[in-house]
Design a protein around this motif. Structure first.
Motif, mmCIF file in Angstrom:
data_model
loop_
_atom_site.group_PDB
_atom_site.id
_atom_site.type_symbol
_atom_site.label_atom_id
_atom_site.label_comp_id
_atom_site.label_asym_id
_atom_site.label_seq_id
_atom_site.Cartn_x
_atom_site.Cartn_y
_atom_site.Cartn_z
ATOM 1 N N PRO A 146 -1.468 -10.864 -9.010
ATOM 2 C CA PRO A 146 -0.698 -9.720 -8.519
ATOM 3 C C PRO A 146 -1.617 -8.675 -7.910
ATOM 4 C CG PRO A 146 -0.665 -9.841 -10.930
ATOM 5 C CD PRO A 146 -1.361 -11.060 -10.444
ATOM 6 N N GLY A 147 -1.140 -8.014 -6.879
ATOM 7 C CA GLY A 147 -1.932 -6.949 -6.243
ATOM 8 C C GLY A 147 -2.219 -7.214 -4.784
ATOM 9 N N VAL A 148 -2.145 -8.473 -4.366
ATOM 10 C CA VAL A 148 -2.351 -8.802 -2.958
ATOM 11 C C VAL A 148 -1.033 -9.300 -2.384
ATOM 12 C CG1 VAL A 148 -3.577 -10.289 -1.310
ATOM 13 C CG2 VAL A 148 -4.767 -9.434 -3.326
ATOM 14 N N LYS A 149 -0.702 -8.833 -1.194
ATOM 15 C CA LYS A 149 0.480 -9.330 -0.481
ATOM 16 C C LYS A 149 0.029 -10.408 0.502
ATOM 17 C CE LYS A 149 2.555 -4.770 -1.071
ATOM 18 N NZ LYS A 149 2.949 -3.493 -0.415
ATOM 19 N N ARG A 158 4.508 -12.939 -0.493
ATOM 20 C CA ARG A 158 4.591 -11.832 -1.446
ATOM 21 C C ARG A 158 4.523 -10.566 -0.633
ATOM 22 N NH1 ARG A 158 3.166 -10.949 -7.238
ATOM 23 N NH2 ARG A 158 1.673 -12.631 -7.419
ATOM 24 N N PRO A 159 5.551 -9.737 -0.611
ATOM 25 C CA PRO A 159 6.829 -9.886 -1.300
ATOM 26 C C PRO A 159 7.610 -11.098 -0.795
ATOM 27 C CG PRO A 159 6.887 -8.018 0.226
ATOM 28 C CD PRO A 159 5.490 -8.485 0.186
ATOM 29 N N ASN A 208 -10.889 -9.898 -7.993
ATOM 30 C CA ASN A 208 -11.325 -8.928 -9.008
ATOM 31 C C ASN A 208 -11.401 -7.493 -8.500
ATOM 32 O OD1 ASN A 208 -11.650 -10.211 -11.559
ATOM 33 N ND2 ASN A 208 -13.318 -11.399 -10.668
ATOM 34 N N SER A 209 -11.630 -7.328 -7.203
ATOM 35 C CA SER A 209 -11.669 -5.955 -6.682
ATOM 36 C C SER A 209 -10.373 -5.608 -5.958
ATOM 37 C CB SER A 209 -12.858 -5.755 -5.742
ATOM 38 O OG SER A 209 -14.084 -5.895 -6.436
ATOM 39 N N ASP A 234 -1.313 -1.482 0.734
ATOM 40 C CA ASP A 234 -1.958 -2.418 -0.200
ATOM 41 C C ASP A 234 -2.725 -3.492 0.571
ATOM 42 O OD1 ASP A 234 -0.892 -1.420 -2.751
ATOM 43 O OD2 ASP A 234 1.053 -1.965 -1.904
ATOM 44 N N ARG A 239 10.659 -9.528 -3.101
ATOM 45 C CA ARG A 239 10.202 -9.251 -4.471
ATOM 46 C C ARG A 239 8.679 -9.293 -4.539
ATOM 47 N NH1 ARG A 239 13.699 -12.903 -8.603
ATOM 48 N NH2 ARG A 239 15.676 -12.137 -7.789
ATOM 49 N N TYR A 255 1.236 -2.009 -7.115
ATOM 50 C CA TYR A 255 1.240 -1.868 -5.651
ATOM 51 C C TYR A 255 1.458 -0.403 -5.312
ATOM 52 C CZ TYR A 255 1.928 -6.876 -5.951
ATOM 53 O OH TYR A 255 1.775 -8.203 -6.255
ATOM 54 N N HIS A 296 1.589 1.200 -10.626
ATOM 55 C CA HIS A 296 0.298 1.102 -9.948
ATOM 56 C C HIS A 296 -0.213 -0.339 -9.775
ATOM 57 C CE1 HIS A 296 -0.079 5.408 -11.562
ATOM 58 N NE2 HIS A 296 0.288 5.448 -10.289
ATOM 59 N N MET A 336 -7.766 -3.194 -8.094
ATOM 60 C CA MET A 336 -8.318 -1.838 -8.077
ATOM 61 C C MET A 336 -7.251 -0.760 -8.295
ATOM 62 S SD MET A 336 -11.478 -0.610 -7.401
ATOM 63 C CE MET A 336 -12.205 -1.587 -6.094
ATOM 64 N N TYR A 337 -6.112 -0.924 -7.640
ATOM 65 C CA TYR A 337 -5.077 0.113 -7.743
ATOM 66 C C TYR A 337 -4.572 0.207 -9.183
ATOM 67 C CZ TYR A 337 -0.969 2.884 -6.480
ATOM 68 O OH TYR A 337 -0.024 3.881 -6.396
ATOM 69 N N TYR A 338 -4.412 -0.950 -9.806
ATOM 70 C CA TYR A 338 -3.908 -0.980 -11.186
ATOM 71 C C TYR A 338 -4.948 -0.434 -12.151
ATOM 72 C CZ TYR A 338 -1.231 -2.803 -15.171
ATOM 73 O OH TYR A 338 -0.487 -2.926 -16.318
#
Lengths: 329, 357
Positions: free
Chosen positions: A141-144, A242-243, A96-97, A166, B349, B341, B339, A101-103
């Motif tokens: 999505p948001g964490v690699k 990810r990626p 959740n954080s 990220d 990907r 990433y 935004h 956060m970036y998005y």
């Protein structure tokens, strides 16, 4: 090239990045005075002091969130979970954080931070201490996420993760810390492996075993056994989930036309499920057989040695799966 | 809209002019009143816009709690940080985020403070130190603690204020954060906006101790203040901020306030969990704006026409904000993936949905 352990390779990566950038700090349980539960941070307290190598209380939610907060204003925290099993207590802060956060700040706040520690089963640690945690971190999505299999990959990927802008989870293999391998010497320049690059760990033309992390070694063992039967298996180590290096996945499918995905975790909504979906969406015509998965049995990890062996994926199961996609079993 | 950014005051002063009421100058008190009126009118406008469908989703109003925002954020320096929960519009305005982008965010517009990506619960204004509204109860507490950590790491003399609701003190994140803040003497003030209810559950039904005592086991000193009294709140926070800034470690405040509306716009104001009578009595006796207004009238520091002028001025600001929101375009398909990433890696990907972008 020096031959060092996976543990030493991670230690070098941390030391080099902390040396390079004062905004990098390491926080987690037992990382400072105890040198880390798996001794990954050995000597770092002496080298960098208690400002930058910090023993946390046993408060995963709290210190993971503290890391996110510190990253919000520009520090580069490396948050160590003694194992990723314990990070389930911190998942609110991860999902959740950190991931969002970036998005949700529309680019106002980005989080250059790392969550790291071991994942997967060791030996007879039973249900709550033996699980591959990748799926939880991949779903949002948001964490690699990277899963190094060798000392060289451990060093190169951890350094890349610390430098990434990220949040990156670095999931290490609990049984890999003593593994030795060649790693480029620090004097020979900065050794960084970019995120998102898979590596063919063994070339082969008959069947592809796609895997990552500790399972790479099982795949190589299976490939060795298959060779005795005249089957030439390719082992693709994804290294980064990810990626995800879809080009490398498609390339090996096009080469062998037969795929077994080997993963340490459970099958449902797992890494293998995603890879199989991607292959059938983008390389269906290249397949000569259905994609098969070798996973942990779809049960919590049992304690008894014999049951644990039955639950875990094994080289034998990989061999069987490969023969099945080759229609030779 | 420049009127709302009256930031000429300096930390530790009471407006510079002659002290006229409890050490506060007339100008300062007028500024308090005008800001609180702005917060009230802003939320009333949001309420109106919600009712006609211009605002969707959850929308948690701050009506009744304005003195906490003003009394807590007011004494901070521009470079201090504020982190809060999902009841965040007013704190954002107090920290200096322009009303237009806040309203446009509620409208889900491109001109919103986060481009329509966050909505009511996730206002950000990083350029003014407003580090976001956060949607999970208690989730912002570790974040504020981490910002405090970073301040100390850099040996800066900034501070971080963390707003939380009374219900959040029952989350593990609260205990874990206050413990770490106390151990490491982090420069954070945790301010509980104690409006007596977590959604529809009275705090006293789910806590054996009052809010002010809930930090006791952590070693963070606790203070209670009448959160409907802007001067009392300001006075306490000004003192605590100065101690925290000097390295005195974290502080914890139980700011006793009351919410005049439902938990969110989709919830009833009263009914099963609190009586209409209770709400009406609170509005009558504990409206922070009325309290300050009457004190100023009594001290002959405010004239009726000045109040009317003030109210008129803030209504203009709010109308302009609503117009800004109305006129702002919707975000477009191009914005959907931006935004996610910060760093799009050269290899591999990041997006696995198979869609064209």
């Amino acid at each position: 090239m020096a031959t060092i352990t996976y543990r030493e390779a991670l230690n070098q990566a941390l030391a080099e990045e902390m040396e390079r950038d004062d905004s990098v700090f390491l926080m987690g349980e037992e990382v400072a005075e105890y040198d880390g539960a798996y001794k990954v941070s050995k000597g770092l307290l002496d080298q960098f002091g208690d400002r930058r190598v910090v023993d946390s209380p046993i408060s995963e939610l709290g210190f993971a969130g503290l890391g996110v907060g510190a990253a919000m204003v520009g520090l580069r925290p490396v948050i160590e979970f003694m194992t990723f099993n314990f990070s389930f207590l911190a998942l609110d802060q991860v999902i959740n954080s950190a991931a969002k956060m970036y998005y949700m700040s529309d680019g106002q706040v980005h989080l250059p931070m790392v969550f790291r520690g071991p994942t997967g089963a060791a030996l007879q640690l039973s249900a709550q201490h033996s699980q591959a945690c990748q799926t939880w971190y991949l779903h949002a999505p948001g964490v690699k996420l990277v899963t190094p299999a060798t000392p060289a990959d451990a060093k190169g990927l951890l350094k890349a993760a610390i430098r990434d802008e990220d949040p990156v989870a670095v999931m290490e293999g609990e049984l890999l810390y003593n593994l030795k391998g060649e790693v480029p010497d620090p004097e020979d320049g900065d050794f960084v492996i970019p995120l998102g690059l898979a590596e063919v760990k063994r070339e082969g033309g008959d069947v592809s075993i796609i895997t990552s992390g500790a399972m790479v070694h099982m795949a190589l063992m299976a490939a060795g056994n298959l060779e005795k039967d005249g089957i030439d298996a390719e082992v693709l180590d994804l290294r980064s989930l990810r990626p995800l290096d879809v080009d490398a996945i498609l390339a090996t499918v096009q080469k062998t036309n037969r795929v077994v995905v080997l993963e340490e975790g459970w099958p449902y909504a797992g890494v293998g499920a995603q890879i199989a979906a991607t292959i059938q969406e983008e390389a269906f015509d290249d397949l000569d057989a259905p994609v098969l998965r070798v996973t942990q049995a779809d049960v919590p990890m049992p304690y008894a040695k014999n049951l644990e062996q039955m639950a875990k994926p094994s080289a034998d199961r990989v061999v069987q799966a490969c023969k099945k996609v080759l229609y030779t079993d | 809209m420049a009127d709302t950014k009256t930031k000429e005051k300096k930390e530790g002063t009471r407006g510079g002019g002659k002290a006229e009421l409890d050490g506060f100058s007339r100008d300062m008190l007028h500024w308090f009143l005008k800001q609180m009126l702005l917060y009230r009118r802003f939320e009333e406008k949001a309420e109106e816009a919600y009712a006609i469908g211009k605002i969707g989703g959850f929308c948690h109003l701050h009506i009744g709690q304005e003195a906490v925002a003003q009394g807590v954020v007011g004494p901070l320096r521009p470079d201090d940080y504020v982190v809060t929960s999902y009841r965040d519009h007013t704190q954002a305005l107090a920290k200096g985020v322009d009303p237009g982008p806040v309203m446009a965010e509620l409208y889900g517009k491109k001109g919103g403070s986060v481009g329509g990506k966050g909505g009511s619960m996730h206002i950000f204004g990083v350029d003014v130190g407003f580090m976001g509204g956060h949607g999970i109860v208690g989730g912002q507490i570790p974040l504020a603690t981490g910002i405090g950590w970073a301040i100390q790491y850099r040996e800066s003399d900034q501070i971080c204020v963390c707003f939380l609701g009374d219900a959040a003190v029952n989350q593990g994140a609260f205990l874990e954060s206050l413990n770490m803040a106390a151990v490491w003497k982090l420069p954070v003030i945790y301010v509980v906006e104690n409006n007596e209810y977590g959604m529809g559950t009275a705090f006293k039904r789910v806590s054996a101790l009052p809010v002010v005592d809930r930090a006791k086991g952590t070693g963070v000193p606790g203070h209670a203040v009448d959160g409907q009294d802007v001067m009392a709140t300001w006075t306490l926070i000004e003192r605590l901020a100065s101690e925290v800034r000097k390295g005195g470690g974290p502080q914890y405040v139980d700011a006793r306030t009351y919410r005049f509306r439902g938990h969110s716009m989709s919830d009833p104001v009263s009914g099963t969990y609190r009586s209409k009578k209770e709400v009406e009595e609170k509005k009558e006796e504990a409206d922070p704006i009325t309290i300050l207004r009457d004190r100023l009238f009594e001290a002959k520091l405010l004239k009726q026409e000045e109040l009317e002028e003030m109210d008129q001025a803030v209504r203009v600001i709010v109308d302009e904000a609503a117009k800004f929101a109305d006129d702002s375009p919707l975000p477009t398909a191009d914005d959907l993936y931006t935004h996610t990433y910060k760093e799009i890696n050269e290899h591999g990907r990041l997006f696995l949905d198979g869609r064209d972008r």
